[in-house]
Every structure is written in C-alpha cells, then in structure tokens.
Write a protein that holds these residues in place. Structure first.
Motif, PDB file in Angstrom:
ATOM      1  N   THR A 199      -3.230  -1.660   4.863  1.00  0.00           N
ATOM      2  CA  THR A 199      -3.359  -1.195   6.239  1.00  0.00           C
ATOM      3  C   THR A 199      -4.010  -2.203   7.179  1.00  0.00           C
ATOM      4  O   THR A 199      -3.898  -2.061   8.396  1.00  0.00           O
ATOM      5  CB  THR A 199      -4.186   0.108   6.297  1.00  0.00           C
ATOM      6  OG1 THR A 199      -5.515  -0.158   5.849  1.00  0.00           O
ATOM      7  CG2 THR A 199      -3.559   1.186   5.425  1.00  0.00           C
ATOM      8  N   ASN A 200      -4.704  -3.190   6.632  1.00  0.00           N
ATOM      9  CA  ASN A 200      -5.377  -4.190   7.458  1.00  0.00           C
ATOM     10  C   ASN A 200      -4.955  -5.582   7.014  1.00  0.00           C
ATOM     11  O   ASN A 200      -5.765  -6.394   6.556  1.00  0.00           O
ATOM     12  CB  ASN A 200      -6.898  -4.026   7.378  1.00  0.00           C
ATOM     13  CG  ASN A 200      -7.389  -2.853   8.186  1.00  0.00           C
ATOM     14  OD1 ASN A 200      -7.163  -2.773   9.398  1.00  0.00           O
ATOM     15  ND2 ASN A 200      -8.061  -1.906   7.526  1.00  0.00           N
ATOM     16  N   ASP A 248      -7.306  -0.618   2.240  1.00  0.00           N
ATOM     17  CA  ASP A 248      -7.788  -0.766   3.612  1.00  0.00           C
ATOM     18  C   ASP A 248      -8.541  -2.071   3.838  1.00  0.00           C
ATOM     19  O   ASP A 248      -9.104  -2.278   4.917  1.00  0.00           O
ATOM     20  CB  ASP A 248      -8.698   0.409   3.977  1.00  0.00           C
ATOM     21  CG  ASP A 248      -7.959   1.734   4.010  1.00  0.00           C
ATOM     22  OD1 ASP A 248      -6.799   1.750   4.467  1.00  0.00           O
ATOM     23  OD2 ASP A 248      -8.531   2.751   3.569  1.00  0.00           O
TER      24      ASP A 248
END
Length: 515
Positions: free
Chosen positions: A40-41, A324
């Motif tokens: 996600t990042n 994440d």
C-alpha cells in the motif's frame, strides 16, 4: 521458474478496486491481489516515465544514475567513465533482466516500445527477446495483447522465463476505443471531487490544471484544446460534466486494460502454468486526478504521481495479505536476489522486502525521498502520515516552495499545512539532507542532476512554454498572475532579465554595423 511482470503505465492504486476504489475498474487485477501480497505504500523513487524505469532497471536512484528528466543532459544515464570495461555494468548483472538471466538462468523477454519512446535504449539491457509493439507508447491494449498471447502460446509451457509487458491505456490522453462504451456512466464520481473543489481548482494555473489539460507542443503553450484523435479526453474541466468525462476516461482506460489482462491469465490457464507463474503487477508512476489541482498527468513528486501499485503473487509465499511498509520500486531488485538466494549486485541501492513475501514481516523503511525533474523540479519526503514537498521549479503552477500534507487527514493533497507544522517540516528537511548526503557519497562524479536540470533551463516539459502561456493567461482573464510567474522564472526571459547586458549588446551591434 516463470515470472510475469505487468508494467501498467500511469496506473494509480487509488483507482483500483483492490486498493479500495468504489468502481469496479480492475476485477482481474483484484483477483491476483487476493492470491498474493498487496503493497500500500510503494513508491517510484524518480518520476515520471523514463526516470522511473531507469531507476527500476538499474537499481539506482536518479541522483546516482543521472537520468532524472526527459530532455537535456538529464535525459541520459551517466557514463561509467574510465572504469568501464569491455562490457558495461548493465551487461554484467547491473540491470534487472541481466541479473535474472545470469543468476536465475531465465529467458528474459520484453514486450514494450518504451526504449524507443524516450530513446532510453539502456532499458533493453539484458533482454534476450525484444518485441517492440511499434507505436511509441500510444498503443491501446488491442495492439499489445495479440503480441503477448502469441508469445505465451509458443513459450509459456517452457521453464525459466521472465516476461515483462507494458500496457499504456491509463496514460493520458485516454484512448479506450469508443465501442468499448462506458461501464461507469451511471456510477458516482469519487466523493471528494465536489463542485467546491472544482471551483478552487479552476483558480489554479499550469499544465494539466482544470483550465488547460492539453500541451500544445507546436506552439509551446498549454491550452484547452481537445485532442482530435482522442475523443474520450477533454481539453478542460469547467463543470461537473467535464469532470465526469475526465474521471470516466481514465477509469475506462484501466478497465479496458484489465479485461485484456484477463485474456493473458486465461491463456496461461490454457497452457496449464497459471498456478506456477510468479505475477507482479505495478506501474512506472501513478496519475494525479485532482491531487494538487492537477488532472491526467504525472507531473509532481507527490502522493498522486509517485505512489504506485505493487501486487506480487508468488506461489508458496503469503497469500491475500497487505503490507503497509514504505518501499521504493527499486527495492524489487535485492528482493529478487533474496528470494532466489543469490548475492546482491554491489551497485544496487535498494533493500529487500522478501520477508514480507515469505512470512508477512514488516520490513519497511523509516522514510522515502522521491523526485520529479521532468515537469517540475521537486524532491519530497514521505514519512509517517506526512509528505513534504520542496519545489525548486514549480512548472508554472505557482506552488509554494514548501508544501506539507497530512495524508491521513488529506489523502488528496488539498490543504498545505506547512506553515502550521514547522517542526514537521524541519524533520522532513533533516531526512532530505541525510538522504542527499548519502546519495552524494555514492555519486562518482559528485554531480546532482537536479541542479543540472535547473542550470539547463528547468524541467523539459516547462522549458520555453511560459511566453506562450502568458499570452493565454492574458486572453482568458488571468493576467493578474503573470507578474508572479515572470518574477519566479526569469530564466524564461534571458534577453529581458539584464537591461545592462541588453544595452551593451546594442552598443556593440551599432559599432559593428558602423565598420
């Protein structure tokens, strides 16, 4: 081992279902995400196209490899210089496909026109087969898929291959064939794109703002002309109907591409190898669709442009999980080395995130520094909930020199809170300086190509455009913005900026004429 890498140009994770988008743009991509790890990042270190893919393939940041722009000196990688051997580093394991070919004994195959699009022929290094789809990146999926299917039908059942495929449909201008229709015609727009937001964006200036979505390369300006060959792409956004046309055009491009990806997956199923293939789905950069007031462009070092999707389905590894942690796209190279139990090439600057694939271990970085030198000149720091953006050349957008956004509260980067958070800005500057010092220690010629871009007249896609754009601003009632643009960009007016030199040149000319 069979590896399929899908490089989906300009695909923003914000517009994919598996990343939470409310429209069903990506059912085939979403299915792969369910079977693998979704990051996600995940960020490109250098945007946009050529800098991003060069950093990925070389494993080195643009500040070190030298390619940070789309023209001028920064449009090429730095030479190796006197240490260059008979074969350069890209042929001796330094590039991703070379490394996979040498250490993994893989047949490396490229289906892409990218090297020709930007004259980045180092992109070819290490590929055994190169299939150029021949339209300089103006392809639609129907031009790419037949080439890919032909290769899959002939080769997929063989062992040990790495197949890298470029799709271009989400790249501006939006090109999904009209007979594809619009599956989103009755669906709501993203909730944050309101009439109030649009009115605020209409007060902004620069390439791909709401008033000027087109770059007129012939007349060197930005305008509101609709590209005749691309009827899905508006020239401006003046009302919510225009906004719908813009968002629907982008989303249709993603959905059209996704349907073609489904054909590739079906072909792998038919060959009986789908369950064994390692599949990576990513992009060179995202796409600003309102972030910073920019639409349909990848022109900044911000969340909209530099955050990219990464989905890895690696059979036998974690399935259906989310990571994440903060990662660069160039972290992929040491990750491959780790997963293959091979030594890391010494020049690579990435860090392996293989633990996230093996057992879900958090192995993200404390912060990232991302750069953009093609449309604007910016470096940004991504850490915690924040992204800090420092502008050296604003690309005529009149950005503040310092911008700070709290992505937890303002993920679309609409409210610059730098003035209210000086301590956070100072922390970001500390990270930026720390990163810069580390990069320059690894820079063999001690040259930061960002400053080369500045000294050569600014970013390529803004160089020479201001005079024509000033005329348009004056003609469209925005002449009050011109003095500030001129003040910020004297390099665009080399004759006007030094009256003394102008007078001296005139005197010399008169004397020469009198001889």
């Amino acid at each position: 081992m069979r590896i399929l890498f899908l490089d989906l140009d300009s695909t923003s994770p914000d517009h994919l279902g598996c990343y939470g988008y409310h429209r069903n743009t990506s059912p085939n991509i979403d299915k792969i995400a369910e079977e693998g790890v979704r990051f996600t990042n995940y960020y490109t270190s250098d945007a946009p196209c050529a800098p991003s893919r060069t950093a990925l393939m070389s494993g080195k940041f643009g500040i070190v490899n030298g390619l940070v722009g789309h023209g001028g000196t920064a449009g090429d990688m730095k030479l190796e210089g006197k240490s260059r051997e008979l074969m350069g580093k890209l042929s001796r394991g330094g590039s991703l496909p070379t490394y996979l070919g040498l250490t993994g004994d893989l047949n490396t195959v490229l289906i892409s026109p990218f090297a020709q699009r930007h004259s980045t022929f180092h992109f070819y290094a290490g590929f055994n087969e190169i299939l150029n789809t021949g339209r300089y990146g103006n392809e639609s999926a129907e031009h790419v898929t037949p080439v890919a299917l032909d290769w899959i039908e002939r080769n997929a059942d063989q062992d040990n291959w790495f197949l890298y495929i470029n799709y271009w449909d989400p790249h501006t201008p939006y090109r999904a064939p009209l007979d594809f229709g619009n599956p989103f015609a009755e669906e709501p727009l993203p909730a944050w794109l309101t009439e109030d937001v649009l009115e605020r964006h209409k007060q902004m200036v620069g390439s791909h703002c709401a008033n000027e979505l087109n770059i007129d390369y012939q007349n060197k300006t930005y305008d509101n002309q609709r590209p005749a060959a691309f009827p899905r792409h508006p020239g401006e956004i003046q009302n919510m109907d225009d906004m719908r046309e813009m968002i629907d055009g982008y989303d249709c491009g993603i959905r059209y591409m996704d349907e073609h990806l489904g054909r590739l997956f079906a072909a792998l199923e038919k060959q009986g190898v789908m369950d064994d293939v390692i599949i990576l789905i990513s992009a060179d950069h995202g796409e600003n669709m309102g972030q910073l007031g920019i639409y349909g462009e990848h022109a900044t070092a911000d969340q909209g442009t530099c955050r990219i999707p990464m989905i890895i389905r690696w059979p036998g590894m974690k399935m259906g999980t989310v990571d994440d942690g903060l990662h660069y796209h160039l972290d992929l190279l040491p990750t491959f080395a780790d997963m293959l139990n091979q030594p890391v090439y010494p020049d690579w600057q990435g860090r392996s995130y293989a633990p996230a694939l093996r057992d879900g271990t958090d192995c993200g970085r404390d912060y990232l520094v991302v750069s953009q030198c093609a449309h604007v000149v910016q470096r940004s720091v991504r850490f915690g909930d924040w992204i800090y953006i420092r502008s050296y050349h604003d690309g005529f957008h009149l950005f503040d020199e310092e911008m700070l956004y709290n992505l937890a509260e303002d993920p679309k980067e609409q409210h610059n809170v730098a003035a209210d958070n000086r301590s956070v800005c100072m922390e970001a500057v500390y990270y930026l300086n720390q990163w810069h010092d580390d990069m320059m220690r690894q820079n063999t010629d001690a040259v930061d190509p960002l400053w080369t871009v500045m000294q050569e007249g600014g970013p390529f896609h803004a160089r020479g455009y201001l005079k024509g754009y000033i005329k348009r601003l004056e003609e469209t009632g925005r002449g009050h913005l011109v003095p500030e643009l001129v003040r910020r960009h004297p390099e665009e007016f080399p004759q006007e900026r030094n009256p003394f030199l102008n007078q001296l040149q005139a005197k010399i000319g008169a004397r020469m004429a009198g001889r």
